[in-house]
Write a protein that holds these residues in place. Structure first.
Motif, PDB file in Angstrom:
ATOM      1  N   ALA A 114       0.864  -1.176   0.000  1.00 45.05           N
ATOM      2  CA  ALA A 114       0.000   0.000   0.000  1.00 45.05           C
ATOM      3  C   ALA A 114       0.906   1.233   0.000  1.00 45.05           C
ATOM      4  N   GLU A 122      -4.277   0.816  -1.849  1.00 44.76           N
ATOM      5  CA  GLU A 122      -3.783  -0.543  -1.756  1.00 44.76           C
ATOM      6  C   GLU A 122      -3.293  -1.019  -3.133  1.00 44.76           C
ATOM      7  N   TRP A 123      -2.588  -2.127  -3.142  1.00 43.43           N
ATOM      8  CA  TRP A 123      -2.091  -2.653  -4.410  1.00 43.43           C
ATOM      9  C   TRP A 123      -3.254  -3.075  -5.311  1.00 43.43           C
ATOM     10  N   ALA A 135      -2.732  -0.883   3.904  1.00 42.77           N
ATOM     11  CA  ALA A 135      -3.247   0.490   4.010  1.00 42.77           C
ATOM     12  C   ALA A 135      -3.655   0.803   5.445  1.00 42.77           C
TER      13      ALA A 135
END
Length: 122
Positions: free
Chosen positions: A33, A52-53, A101
């Motif tokens: 994140a 976030e990813w 996150a």
């Protein structure tokens, strides 16, 4: 640790826009994140936004509707698009990254940039 280099801060008039950039040194950032914090003179560090990813985004109430966080995973980069800037947005903005996150939203991170100054004039 991942090295983060943030940039893009400058002096801007109230109501103006800016885009901050954060570039990571390693491809592993793709699974992290990424987020932004800010610290105004005489105040504590404040969470601003995180992504976030997966692309899910989170924002502080003070910036919702004005700031947008995005990322470009192939470039190991994240961006903070800031619109309708106000004088109380003046702060040192710092990029950060961590595995979740939630960690960023809790105010901490394992990886930090050096910070970029945003100053909003009246």
């Amino acid at each position: 640790q991942v090295r983060l280099v943030d940039s893009g801060g400058r002096l801007v008039q109230s109501g103006g826009s800016l885009r901050l950039s954060c570039v990571a040194s390693e491809d592993t950032i793709a699974r992290y994140a990424m987020g932004w914090f800010r610290q105004a003179p005489g105040k504590g560090r404040e969470f601003v936004a995180a992504i976030e990813w997966t692309g899910r985004r989170y924002y502080a109430d003070s910036v919702k509707g004005r700031f947008t966080i995005s990322r470009d995973s192939p470039r190991n980069a994240a961006f903070l698009h800031m619109m309708n800037l106000k004088p109380n947005d003046t702060a040192l903005y710092t990029c950060a990254a961590d595995t979740a996150a939630a960690t960023l939203m809790g105010g901490t991170a394992n990886n930090w940039g050096q910070g970029t100054q945003v100053t909003v004039s009246l």
